[in-house]
Design a protein around this motif. Structure first.
Motif, mmCIF file in Angstrom:
data_model
loop_
_atom_site.group_PDB
_atom_site.id
_atom_site.type_symbol
_atom_site.label_atom_id
_atom_site.label_comp_id
_atom_site.label_asym_id
_atom_site.label_seq_id
_atom_site.Cartn_x
_atom_site.Cartn_y
_atom_site.Cartn_z
ATOM 1 N N VAL A 90 0.822 -1.214 0.000
ATOM 2 C CA VAL A 90 0.000 0.000 0.000
ATOM 3 C C VAL A 90 0.860 1.270 0.000
ATOM 4 C CG1 VAL A 90 -1.590 1.316 1.465
ATOM 5 C CG2 VAL A 90 -1.983 -1.121 1.069
ATOM 6 N N LEU B 13 0.110 -6.072 10.297
ATOM 7 C CA LEU B 13 0.127 -6.412 11.722
ATOM 8 C C LEU B 13 0.699 -7.805 12.024
ATOM 9 C CD1 LEU B 13 -0.635 -5.709 14.637
ATOM 10 C CD2 LEU B 13 -2.951 -6.503 14.139
ATOM 11 N N ASN C 67 4.309 -1.826 17.970
ATOM 12 C CA ASN C 67 3.601 -0.557 18.193
ATOM 13 C C ASN C 67 2.153 -0.767 17.787
ATOM 14 O OD1 ASN C 67 5.706 1.311 19.021
ATOM 15 N ND2 ASN C 67 6.559 0.926 16.967
ATOM 16 N N ILE C 68 1.244 -0.522 18.708
ATOM 17 C CA ILE C 68 -0.185 -0.607 18.371
ATOM 18 C C ILE C 68 -0.637 0.805 18.003
ATOM 19 C CG2 ILE C 68 -2.505 -1.103 19.249
ATOM 20 C CD1 ILE C 68 -1.318 -3.304 20.949
ATOM 21 N N PHE D 297 -13.636 -2.235 9.914
ATOM 22 C CA PHE D 297 -14.377 -2.807 8.791
ATOM 23 C C PHE D 297 -14.249 -4.325 8.781
ATOM 24 C CE2 PHE D 297 -11.091 -3.753 5.666
ATOM 25 C CZ PHE D 297 -10.098 -2.820 5.924
HETATM 26 C C1 WQD Z 1 -4.289 -4.001 10.638
HETATM 27 C C2 WQD Z 1 -4.444 -3.199 11.923
HETATM 28 C C3 WQD Z 1 -3.215 -1.137 11.994
HETATM 29 C C4 WQD Z 1 0.797 -2.788 12.053
HETATM 30 C C5 WQD Z 1 -3.858 -3.827 4.648
HETATM 31 C C6 WQD Z 1 -4.089 -3.158 3.314
HETATM 32 C C7 WQD Z 1 -5.251 -3.770 2.595
HETATM 33 C C8 WQD Z 1 -5.098 -5.294 2.471
HETATM 34 C C9 WQD Z 1 -4.675 -5.938 3.759
HETATM 35 C C10 WQD Z 1 -4.377 -5.838 0.235
HETATM 36 C C11 WQD Z 1 -4.594 -1.697 11.666
HETATM 37 C C12 WQD Z 1 -2.736 -2.088 13.061
HETATM 38 C C13 WQD Z 1 -0.575 -2.645 12.016
HETATM 39 C C14 WQD Z 1 1.485 -2.474 13.254
HETATM 40 C C15 WQD Z 1 -0.615 -1.915 14.284
HETATM 41 N N1 WQD Z 1 -4.123 -5.655 1.491
HETATM 42 N N2 WQD Z 1 -1.265 -2.209 13.111
HETATM 43 N N3 WQD Z 1 0.746 -2.061 14.329
HETATM 44 O O1 WQD Z 1 -4.363 -1.811 7.048
HETATM 45 O O2 WQD Z 1 -6.260 -3.409 7.568
HETATM 46 O O3 WQD Z 1 -5.026 -3.674 5.472
HETATM 47 O O4 WQD Z 1 -3.611 -5.215 4.387
HETATM 48 O O5 WQD Z 1 -5.336 -5.638 -0.416
HETATM 49 O O6 WQD Z 1 -5.335 -3.151 1.359
HETATM 50 O O7 WQD Z 1 -4.321 -1.776 3.557
HETATM 51 O O8 WQD Z 1 -3.922 -4.267 7.580
HETATM 52 O O9 WQD Z 1 -2.224 -5.503 8.881
HETATM 53 O O10 WQD Z 1 -1.620 -3.213 7.995
HETATM 54 O O11 WQD Z 1 -3.278 -3.393 9.846
HETATM 55 O O12 WQD Z 1 -1.229 -1.522 15.283
HETATM 56 O O13 WQD Z 1 2.723 -2.544 13.348
HETATM 57 O O14 WQD Z 1 -3.245 -3.345 12.693
HETATM 58 O O15 WQD Z 1 -3.258 0.177 12.498
HETATM 59 O O16 WQD Z 1 -5.511 -1.212 12.595
HETATM 60 P P1 WQD Z 1 -4.928 -3.164 6.968
HETATM 61 P P2 WQD Z 1 -2.668 -4.128 8.540
#
Ligand code: WQD
Ligand code: NAD
Length: 337
Positions: free
Chosen positions: A87, A201, A217-218, A301
């Motif tokens: 992304v 994550l 980091n959350i 979501f």
């Molecule tokens: C999940 C939650 C972060 C990392 C992404 C893409 C989406 C799809 C799937 C392809 C969020 C929180 C994250 C960290 C955290 N990919 N977080 N600490 O953003 O829902 O979706 O991947 O199509 O397009 O945008 O997934 O795993 O990045 O984050 O607290 O070090 O974990 O803020 O709330 P996301 P994610």
């Protein structure tokens, strides 16, 4: 027995789907340019399943290579995983993302039609939904207003596929809108191990758990959610892989369809709940701290999973604990290599 071509088949979701297809008695052929994966994953699948998988190393935009693949293998359907998917990278490399993701799809569909291959499953994403929608995403909801070129590339490819299905009625397509795929095959021989510091994550948690990174980091604990942290719909990659087999089965039985289908569990899980589940599943403490919100994150979501159940007969079977246990198992094995 049917034979399915997996574009991007050495990647994370493609390699797990290869396992599910083989388990269900199908053959697979793979094309991948290895821009974000290694040949080892498909060799590991061969070993695990005691199968032979023809692997064509090359770019999907290479028409001659595609011609050769269709000539050398009788292909019944294509599952199109190949694409660039980071992304944040897509924001500063839009040309590379649009060129790779769109051109490869155009070449693929043209070559499919030329060679009489008419069934297509496409890896779309929940990211195509307009962020302004209600948190429970239903297929008929508005799409667009994407927050990055990666998301727009999925939005555009969906439209390309709909236009092609309209213009060439022999073509049938299912666009699977994945939510948040995580975890690994329980054998630990395939999984997700991104280069550098992970953005997502679960890969980040995995690396903290094996001591490669010192804490998680959350991002944000002041959202209007059950515990203040963001809520997502995590799906075990093996469940997601099974959804592709169901989509392929559906295409074998139904001509001239063009469908968008959510693939998620239908349940929201918060970051804090995922961390707690990881600690429980692996009997360990995960060091974490709260950090500011990450730009662009939506509070909540998750998928409405009705269409997947009604049309494909698909439901998830693996729990959040399964996702956490299998992810850690894979990371421990990957660490030793
Ligand atoms: C999940 C939650 C972060 C990392 C992404 C893409 C989406 C799809 C799937 C392809 C969020 C929180 C994250 C960290 C955290 N990919 N977080 N600490 O953003 O829902 O979706 O991947 O199509 O397009 O945008 O997934 O795993 O990045 O984050 O607290 O070090 O974990 O803020 O709330 P996301 P994610
Ligand atoms: P991945 O990067 O592990 O797999 C994609 C594969 O495509 C890689 O092996 C890469 O080398 C290959 N590839 C890229 N461009 C190519 C080209 N031009 N020619 C040949 N091969 C090419 O990613 P993944 O997580 O397995 O994702 C698979 C698909 O699912 C992608 O289209 C992705 O956008 C989509 N998706 C992923 C997620 C997720 O969170 N992992 C969520 C929603 C949608």
């Amino acid at each position: 027995m049917s034979r399915v071509l997996l574009t991007g088949g050495t990647g994370y979701i493609g390699s797990h789907t290869a396992v599910s297809l083989l388990e269900n008695g199908h053959d697979v052929v793979v094309i991948d340019n290895l821009v974000n994966s290694r040949e080892d994953s498909i060799r590991a699948v061969e070993k695990l399943m005691n199968a032979k998988i023809p692997l064509y190393i090359g770019d999907l935009r290479d028409e001659e290579l595609l011609e050769r693949i269709f000539r050398e293998n009788e292909i019944d359907a294509v599952i199109h995983f190949a694409g660039l998917k980071a992304v944040s990278e897509s924001v500063y490399k839009p040309l590379e993302y649009y060129q790779n993701n769109l051109d490869s799809t155009l070449v693929l569909i043209r070559e499919m039609l030329k060679n009489g291959v008419t069934r297509l499953v496409f890896s779309s994403s929940a990211t195509v939904y307009d962020p302004a929608n209600d948190p429970e995403r239903v297929e008929g909801m508005p799409t667009g207003n994407c927050t990055c070129p990666y998301g727009w590339s999925k939005f555009m490819i969906e439209q390309i596929i709909r236009d092609c299905c309209h213009a060439y009625p022999q073509l049938s397509a299912i666009m699977l809108r994945y939510f948040n795929p995580v975890g690994a095959h329980p054998s630990g021989v395939i999984g997700e191990n991104p280069q550098g510091i992970p953005n997502n994550l679960m890969p980040y948690i995995q690396q903290v758990a094996v001591g490669k990174l010192d804490h998680l980091n959350i991002f944000g604990n002041d959202y209007e959610t059950k515990d203040g942290t963001c809520v997502r719909d995590y799906i075990h990659v093996c469940d997601l892989a099974d959804a592709h087999v169901k989509a392929f089965d559906y295409l074998l039985k139904n001509d001239s369809c063009c469908l968008e289908i959510n693939i998620g569990s239908g349940h929201g899980v918060s970051v804090m709940e995922l961390v707690t589940a990881f600690e429980k599943a692996n009997d360990m403490k995960l060091p974490y701290q709260f950090a500011p919100r990450r730009a662009g994150d939506l509070p909540i979501f998750f998928a409405n999973a009705d269409r997947a159940r009604e049309l494909l007969g698909f439901e998830t079977h693996r729990s959040v604990e399964d996702m956490c246990r299998d992810a850690f198992n894979y990371q421990q094995k990957a660490q030793k290599q």
